[in-house]
Design an enzyme around this catalytic site. Sequence first.
Site, mmCIF file in Angstrom:
data_model
loop_
_atom_site.group_PDB
_atom_site.id
_atom_site.type_symbol
_atom_site.label_atom_id
_atom_site.label_comp_id
_atom_site.label_asym_id
_atom_site.label_seq_id
_atom_site.Cartn_x
_atom_site.Cartn_y
_atom_site.Cartn_z
ATOM 1 N N ASP A 132 -0.714 -6.103 4.883
ATOM 2 C CA ASP A 132 -1.193 -7.628 5.320
ATOM 3 C C ASP A 132 0.097 -9.104 5.883
ATOM 4 O O ASP A 132 -0.857 -9.765 5.993
ATOM 5 C CB ASP A 132 -2.010 -7.932 4.347
ATOM 6 N N THR B 112 0.698 -1.198 0.145
ATOM 7 C CA THR B 112 -0.142 -0.427 -0.163
ATOM 8 C C THR B 112 0.808 1.130 0.158
ATOM 9 O O THR B 112 0.556 1.978 -0.658
ATOM 10 C CB THR B 112 -1.275 0.337 1.102
ATOM 11 N N SER C 246 0.746 -6.695 -1.176
ATOM 12 C CA SER C 246 1.683 -8.138 0.005
ATOM 13 C C SER C 246 0.799 -9.108 -0.007
ATOM 14 O O SER C 246 2.144 -10.487 0.456
ATOM 15 C CB SER C 246 2.233 -7.059 1.024
#
Length: 334
Positions: free
Chosen positions: A86, A12, A54
């Site tokens: 994650d 992200t 991820s």
Amino acid sequence: MKKILLIATGGTIACSESGHGLSPSFDAKGLLALVPEIKDMCDISGMLIMNIDSTNMNPHLMIKIAETIYANYHDYDGFVVTHGTDTMGYTSAALSYMLQNIKKTVVVTGSQIAIGELYTDAKKNISDAIRFAIEGIPGIFVAFDGKIINGTRAKKIRTRNMNAFESINCANVAEIKLGKITFSKDVCNMLKVDASKPFNLQTSICTDVMVVKLFPGIKPDILDFLKEHYKGVIIESFGIGGIPCQENNDILTKVKELIAAGVAVVITTQCLEEGIDLGIYEVGQEIAKNAVICAGDMNIEASVVKLMCALGNYKNIDDIKCYFETPVLGDISV
């Protein structure tokens, strides 16, 4: 001025809008350009080794991260890995086992909001990670929302909040507020490496591992399938270590069959805090009579990757058990 290498892997933190949802697009240079103040802290370089969500992280890509740190080890004083949140707990734990006896600082960080967005937490997290990497404390750590967490203790427990990570069964190593680092002495005093042991890269793994979360009514015969297809099974037991053993729901007998077949069986708990103790209840004492591996108070992320490493390096169940149950730097609980 210390030299720090930022290793970008996506997540992200590196995302932008693709027209089909957020997708990683920023490389290391792009990330660093948006945090210009770090140039006053250190001599920093960056490299992009992958640019993935991820969710798509896997053990072989974790090895690539470890190999990159190892290859650049003598050229830098510390390392920062930008990563999606994650699976960050899995990667930080994996690096803790792969980079054995490391004498430098590796900090894994990411963000809940992409670096180019308004109100992003990415810039602060990168800044905090670099600030801590400069300190030179040996080991693998996660920097997030002002917290510095041991790599084997980091767990994402919130999906949206900036305060996404907690340190499980261990105090934070440090906290960073307004650029000032406040250390936890109890933890830092235990983060001392044996200088006589050489830094070593250990990337032999076996991914034939399965996690089974018990629930009331689970069918015992699922373990028959696992016996034929996996070399290691982690069982998330009830509470402090309970395994069902009544006739109509006899998981215990199936666990014994797994062990007899040479499968490494790790017992952990579904509870986040305080770990297991198989000696308290009868349902725990019964399983403890067998050659099971005790996860203690490790989180599931660390348990998974440590079992993969154990299976990748040892064949004998006693050796696997010894490796798994022996703490390494970062396995401490305080």
